[in-house]
Each structure stands twice: as structure tokens, then as C-alpha cells.
Motif scaffolding. Structure first.
Motif, short mmCIF file in Angstrom:
data_model
loop_
_atom_site.label_atom_id
_atom_site.label_comp_id
_atom_site.label_asym_id
_atom_site.label_seq_id
_atom_site.Cartn_x
_atom_site.Cartn_y
_atom_site.Cartn_z
N ILE A 226 26.38 -15.55 -0.62
CA ILE A 226 26.83 -15.85 -1.98
C ILE A 226 27.01 -14.60 -2.82
CG2 ILE A 226 26.16 -16.98 -4.16
CD1 ILE A 226 24.92 -19.20 -2.50
N LEU A 227 26.12 -13.63 -2.65
CA LEU A 227 26.18 -12.43 -3.50
C LEU A 227 26.99 -11.30 -2.90
CD1 LEU A 227 22.47 -12.26 -4.78
CD2 LEU A 227 24.43 -13.45 -5.78
N GLY A 228 27.29 -11.37 -1.59
CA GLY A 228 28.06 -10.32 -0.96
C GLY A 228 27.28 -9.04 -0.73
N ARG A 229 25.96 -9.14 -0.70
CA ARG A 229 25.09 -7.99 -0.41
C ARG A 229 23.81 -8.52 0.23
NH1 ARG A 229 20.84 -8.72 -3.45
NH2 ARG A 229 20.97 -9.42 -5.62
N PRO A 230 23.07 -7.66 0.92
CA PRO A 230 21.82 -8.14 1.54
C PRO A 230 20.80 -8.55 0.49
CG PRO A 230 22.54 -6.05 2.50
CD PRO A 230 23.38 -6.27 1.28
N ALA A 231 19.94 -9.47 0.88
CA ALA A 231 18.82 -9.85 0.01
C ALA A 231 17.86 -8.67 -0.14
CB ALA A 231 18.09 -11.05 0.60
N ARG A 232 17.21 -8.59 -1.29
CA ARG A 232 16.26 -7.51 -1.54
C ARG A 232 15.03 -7.65 -0.62
NH1 ARG A 232 18.41 -9.00 -6.64
NH2 ARG A 232 18.95 -7.27 -8.03
N THR A 233 14.47 -6.51 -0.23
CA THR A 233 13.30 -6.49 0.65
C THR A 233 12.01 -6.52 -0.15
OG1 THR A 233 13.13 -4.08 0.66
CG2 THR A 233 14.59 -5.11 2.31
N PHE A 234 10.91 -6.80 0.55
CA PHE A 234 9.61 -6.77 -0.12
C PHE A 234 9.25 -5.34 -0.52
CE2 PHE A 234 4.85 -6.95 -0.06
CZ PHE A 234 4.72 -7.75 -1.18
N ALA A 235 9.72 -4.36 0.23
CA ALA A 235 9.47 -2.97 -0.15
C ALA A 235 10.11 -2.65 -1.50
CB ALA A 235 10.01 -2.03 0.93
N GLN A 236 11.32 -3.18 -1.74
CA GLN A 236 11.95 -2.99 -3.05
C GLN A 236 11.12 -3.64 -4.14
OE1 GLN A 236 15.93 -4.36 -1.28
NE2 GLN A 236 16.61 -3.18 -3.04
N TRP A 237 10.68 -4.87 -3.89
CA TRP A 237 9.87 -5.57 -4.89
C TRP A 237 8.59 -4.80 -5.17
CZ3 TRP A 237 5.02 -7.38 -5.55
CH2 TRP A 237 4.79 -8.30 -6.59
N ALA A 238 7.95 -4.29 -4.11
CA ALA A 238 6.69 -3.56 -4.28
C ALA A 238 6.88 -2.32 -5.13
CB ALA A 238 6.11 -3.21 -2.91
N GLY B 24 0.81 -1.21 0.00
CA GLY B 24 0.00 0.00 0.00
C GLY B 24 0.84 1.26 0.00
N ARG B 25 1.94 1.25 0.76
CA ARG B 25 2.82 2.42 0.76
C ARG B 25 3.44 2.65 -0.61
NH1 ARG B 25 3.86 0.56 6.09
NH2 ARG B 25 5.72 -0.63 5.50
N ALA B 26 3.78 1.57 -1.31
CA ALA B 26 4.34 1.71 -2.66
C ALA B 26 3.32 2.28 -3.62
CB ALA B 26 4.84 0.36 -3.16
#
Length: 272
Positions: A252-264, A197-199
Motif C-alpha cells: 500500500i505504501l510502496g516502501r518496506p515496513a519499518r523495523t523494530f530497530a528503527q522504532w527502538a 539494547g543496541r539502541a
């Protein structure tokens, strides 16, 4: 080397293709329906169906690594042709295989191991892309109707699955590994809707269905009794791995996993 990506027009397959191209590899994309398109420039498209092994054999010519889905892209059931596919891959000289599981280990994994192919199994939990099932009701009514609203899961971005697959296909150190994969946070359904909803810049209302209502909805949509039992059973009592954050993606990727907020934010237009 040429890498074959099966299920290449699916949510994960597309991401595997993009990641491999970005890393400079030659990619051959296997799909049952090339007309679905949407694949990036520079990809060689091959027509084939894993349920019909003979149709896949030409696509394996010259391939040294393969991303393999373990389920039938037509109906989602466990792929029954694993032994034939594994033999064809071994005969073609494939030297590395990543397998995207169907939710539990099955006959494809057994066949690939029995054939002596170097393998890595990817075991992502709930996909963030599952939220796309809400697009119509959010767009037209501003509402989502689901059972088991309190069920919590650490959803994973499909692009992270694709990135991990590309690494395991092209880098050493992953053979024989089973990678449980999640996103970086554990959310229930109302929390997911608040983020979405925020997205979108508007509130999304949640209506909780009973199990009976959810089963009836799936029956009306044409789902088989087995599929209904599997889906309802998972959401009613998910495995511990589904709501326990894993460090696999970051490790494995050397960075944090993407958040659901990014996906939204990335997929907001689909809900408008």
C-alpha cells in the motif's frame, strides 16, 4: 473534505492525524480528554466519547471520512455502541470508514457494514509500542520480565498503521478490504531486547516469568479476569497471522515496513 479521527491521542490515532495532515487534509481529532494534548498544530480538536454516542454527533458535522476505533478507549473492551455510531455517521454523510480492530472482528464492524457505509478494516498484529511497557524496568534495573519468551511476533510500527489508514481513507481501491498488517521481521522477546539494547548502548537482561506470575502481575495492576485471559492466551498461543510477515504495508505504501530497530532508535529516550 474533513476527516474525523477517533482515539486521536492514542498510539495509532496520533499517527493517523499526522499522516493526514502531511497529505494536506483537514483533520478533526476526537478525544475524551483534550487536556492530554500533544496533537499537531492545524488539527481541530473535538471532545467526545464513543461510549456516549450523543457526545460524538457534533463532531461528525461536515465529516466525509472517519477513522474509527472498535474498542472503548476507557477500558479496551469491544465498543458496544457500534450501531448508534454507525447510524450517526451515515446520517452525517460519511462516505468512507476505516476501522482499527480490537484483535478480532466484532460488533462495530458488523454495524458499519449493516448501515451500508463503505468500509476498510485494519488488522494490525502486535504493536511495537507495546514495548513501552518495559520502560520503567529497563530504566531502573536494566531488566525485562515477561512470560513466553520464545513467542515470536512480527511487530508493526504504529506509524505504518497510521500511514496505511491515511491512504485507505483518501484513496480509491480499498473499500471492502480487510488488511492484515505486520512489520517486516519475526522476533522473540530476547531478540527484541537485544535490538533495544543496541539502541541504548547497553545490555538488557531478560527474566522469564511463569504464566502464574504473569497472571498475578496483571491482577495486581487491576486488569479484569477477561483481559488477563485474553492477553495471556494470545502470548501463549498467538494466531498464525501474528508471526507471519504480511506484505500489506509495502504493497500500500510502496516502501518496506519499518523495523523494530528503527522504532527502538526513535524511542530510545523513553528507556533512559
Amino acid at each position: 473534505m474533513t476527516i474525523l479521527v477517533t482515539g486521536a491521542t492514542g498510539n495509532v490515532g496520533r499517527q493517523v492525524v499526522r499522516e493526514l495532515l502531511a497529505r494536506g487534509h483537514a483533520v478533526r481529532a476526537l478525544t475524551r480528554d483534550p487536556s492530554r494534548g500533544g496533537l499537531p498544530d492545524g488539527v481541530e480538536v473535538a471532545t467526545g466519547d464513543l461510549a456516549i454516542p450523543d457526545s460524538v454527533a457534533p463532531a461528525l458535522d461536515g465529516v466525509t471520512a472517519m477513522h474509527l476505533i472498535t474498542f472503548d478507549g476507557g477500558n479496551g473492551a469491544a465498543l458496544s455502541t457500534g450501531p448508534q455510531i454507525a447510524r450517526l455517521a451515515a446520517k452525517a454523510g460519511v462516505r468512507r470508514v476505516t476501522m482499527l480492530w480490537s484483535g478480532e472482528p466484532g460488533p462495530v464492524e458488523e454495524a458499519v457494514a449493516a448501515e451500508g457505509l463503505p468500509w476498510t478494516t485494519l488488522q494490525p498484529q502486535e504493536f511495537m509500542a507495546n514495548a513501552l511497557l518495559w520502560t520503567d524496568s529497563v530504566r531502573t534495573e536494566g531488566v525485562v520480565r515477561e512470560p513466553f519468551g520464545a513467542t515470536r511476533s512480527a511487530m508493526i510500527h504504529e506509524a505504518d498503521i497510521g500511514a496505511v489508514a491515511a491512504r485507505t481513507l483518501t484513496e480509491d481501491g480499498h473499500v471492502g478490504k480487510e488488511y492484515v498488517m505486520t512489520g517486516p521481521e519475526v522476533l522473540d522477546v530476547p531478540q527484541k531486547l537485544a535490538i533495544l539494547g543496541r539502541a541504548l548502548g547497553r545490555e538488557i537482561r531478560f527474566v522469564e516469568l511463569t504464566e502464574r506470575q504473569a497472571r498475578e502481575r496483571m491482577r495486581e495492576a487491576g486488569a479484569s479476569p477477561e483481559a488477563i485471559d485474553h492477553v495471556i492466551g494470545w502470548y501463549a498461543d498467538p494466531p498464525e497471522e501474528a508471526y507471519t510477515v504480511s506484505s500489506t504495508v509495502e504493497r500500500i505504501l510502496g516502501r518496506p515496513a519499518r523495523t523494530f530497530a528503527q522504532w527502538a532508535r526513535e524511542n530510545a529516550d523513553a528507556f533512559r
